[in-house]
Design a protein around this motif. Structure first.
Motif, mmCIF file in Angstrom:
data_model
loop_
_atom_site.group_PDB
_atom_site.id
_atom_site.type_symbol
_atom_site.label_atom_id
_atom_site.label_comp_id
_atom_site.label_asym_id
_atom_site.label_seq_id
_atom_site.Cartn_x
_atom_site.Cartn_y
_atom_site.Cartn_z
ATOM 1 N N TYR A 130 44.217 45.824 47.939
ATOM 2 C CA TYR A 130 43.294 44.819 48.454
ATOM 3 C C TYR A 130 42.004 45.396 49.006
ATOM 4 C CZ TYR A 130 46.818 41.156 48.079
ATOM 5 O OH TYR A 130 47.724 40.255 47.606
ATOM 6 N N MET A 161 46.957 37.656 52.873
ATOM 7 C CA MET A 161 46.841 37.464 51.429
ATOM 8 C C MET A 161 48.103 36.826 50.843
ATOM 9 S SD MET A 161 43.796 38.479 50.928
ATOM 10 C CE MET A 161 42.517 39.580 51.550
ATOM 11 N N PRO A 180 45.074 40.785 44.449
ATOM 12 C CA PRO A 180 43.921 41.703 44.467
ATOM 13 C C PRO A 180 43.127 41.621 43.176
ATOM 14 C CG PRO A 180 45.961 42.910 44.133
ATOM 15 C CD PRO A 180 46.358 41.505 44.465
#
Length: 467
Positions: free
Chosen positions: A229, A440, A447
């Motif tokens: 990420y 996330m 990502p």
């Protein structure tokens, strides 16, 4: 790693040095080239919360002697492991230096994450017949997990939720990186553990235990990691706080940094490696501004309302010192406006079809206990560091993890400020990777794809595959 346009055509190798720059590793020798692609890899333990300094020296081989002094020095590069993994595609290119007046070429450093770093262990615990601690009730138990460090100390890596008024709690399942555990092999074999109260064990001869903790479920699976990420922009915002006298917290001692500067540098020097352009908005709050001396709780430290960005950590410190000469520090403080500033940046990022994760670092000497809790929905970790000798209930506050760390406990008794800053940074930043991943995952954000490698890197990889 690889090198380009070296100053002498011959064999060369690049020894790697760690934090104290001890010779620890060398590449293979590649003959008769100015653009060697080194294939041999070196495994390093990576910690986001630490500044892991590296030095790469390049030499021209003239003999089989292991003594570096008998070979020609071609140049060197200093960097941190964070700079490498924080670069696009985890690929850092830097010019070689170390020979005055000569262009020594460049070195290209690449990093990749080992597969077992992606493994997460998901587990659930319960307890039975814990000690009664509350006078009018039972107990409000929670569990704290620590990982062992090489120096014998322990660092917190997870804390469960609190289960109210029970001696038989069942905690929610949680996930933790496998790398944080000492050994997973023992978990299925010993599913239950005795809870021992050392003080009660000494006092009571017939003491057995204070209850048991049992493992209800356990599994290991691979997930996206922090390094996946951080290819998304990671932005930091630094702030300074309440007014003080020139002889105390904000005093600019010509021989050492003040407490504000130390706190800024401790956190900033590490996280700046993960920002793509090294430009950081730096805001102050709690001051009267010229020319009309109005009170402001959101002003740029560099004095530029249209562009509050500073170049790296040195730029932030320079702007901070300059602002002390132009504003009048004023309290009480209110840092909700700077939280809203980050919120506005977040919505701007979404409108432009990219996502940034923010680390908001606030430096204060009086903690008011007020915070914009709506920030919990933002892609952001908030760190509040209290400086000085005030009676802080919290010296460092993680909005998501609720971890409290008193800053003064990290001050080295011998006056070693470098060690003090390293200790502070290690604890306040340790949970940032898990906070980012948690955000996330909760929003099912994946990502970005990894950019393609340059052609010469593919050539090196093909050579490695061929042996």
């Amino acid at each position: 790693s690889s090198c380009a346009e070296l100053i002498k055509r011959s064999a060369s190798f690049a020894p790697l040095s760690g934090n104290v720059f001890l010779f620890s590793w060398e590449t293979e020798v590649i003959d008769n080239t100015l653009n060697p692609d080194f294939v041999r890899k070196y495994i390093l333990d990576y910690f986001f919360e630490e500044k892991q300094n590296l030095r790469f020296d390049v030499y021209d081989i003239d003999s089989k002697s292991p003594d570096l002094a008998k070979h020609d020095f071609l140049g060197q590069v200093f960097c941190t492991l964070g700079e490498i993994v924080g670069s696009p595609a985890s690929r850092l290119e830097k010019p070689l230096g170390g020979i005055p007046g000569k262009k020594c070429g460049t070195v290209i450093l690449s990093a990749e994450e080992l597969g077992n770093c992606r493994d997460y262990a998901t587990m659930q615990f319960c307890a039975n017949k814990l000690d009664k601690k509350d006078f009018f009730g039972k107990s409000d138990p929670f569990m704290v997990f620590y990982r062992s460090n090489e120096d014998g100390t322990f660092t917190i890596c997870h804390k469960t939720e609190v289960v109210k008024n029970t001696l038989n709690p069942v905690w929610e399942p949680f996930s933790i990186p496998v790398r944080f555990t000492l050994s997973l092999s023992f978990v299925p074999i010993l599913p239950s553990y005795q809870v021992v109260n050392a003080k009660k064990k000494i006092k009571k001869k017939r003491y057995i235990n204070s209850g048991t903790v049992s493992l209800l479920s356990f599994s290991v699976e691979s997930e996206h990691t922090f390094l996946d990420y951080i290819r998304v922009t990671l932005t930091s915002l630094f702030l300074k706080g309440n007014p003080s006298q020139s002889t105390s917290l904000h005093y600019m001692n010509p021989y050492q940094m003040n407490a504000y500067a130390m706190a800024l540098k401790a956190v900033g020097e590490i996280i700046q490696d993960y920002d793509s352009d090294k430009m950081f908005p730096a805001l102050g709050f709690g001051a009267k501004l010229p020319p009309d001396w109005r009170v402001s709780h959101e002003f740029p430290l560099n004095g530029n309302v249209d562009n509050p960005y500073c170049n790296g950590m040195e730029g932030i410190l320079e702007a901070y010192h300059q602002s002390l000469k132009t504003v009048q520090l004023y309290g009480p403080t209110n840092f909700a406006p700077v939280v809203n500033h980050v919120a506005r940046q977040r919505f701007y990022a979404i409108s432009n079809l990219y996502l940034s994760y923010f680390i908001l670092s606030i430096i204060i000497y009086v903690f008011s206990g007020e915070l914009c809790m709506s920030a919990a929905k933002l892609p952001m970790s908030i760190i509040i560091v209290g400086v000085g000798q005030a009676e802080f209930d919290v010296m460092c506050f993680f909005l998501m993890s609720q971890q409290f760390v008193p800053f003064r406990d990290y001050m080295d008794r011998t006056g070693n400020h470098v060690l003090s800053m390293a200790r502070l940074a290690k604890d306040v930043l340790a949970e940032i990777p898990d906070q980012l991943i948690s955000y996330m995952k909760s929003r099912a954000i994946k990502p970005n794809p990894v950019p393609p490698l340059p052609a010469h890197t593919h050539k090196a990889l093909r050579r490695a595959e061929q042996g």
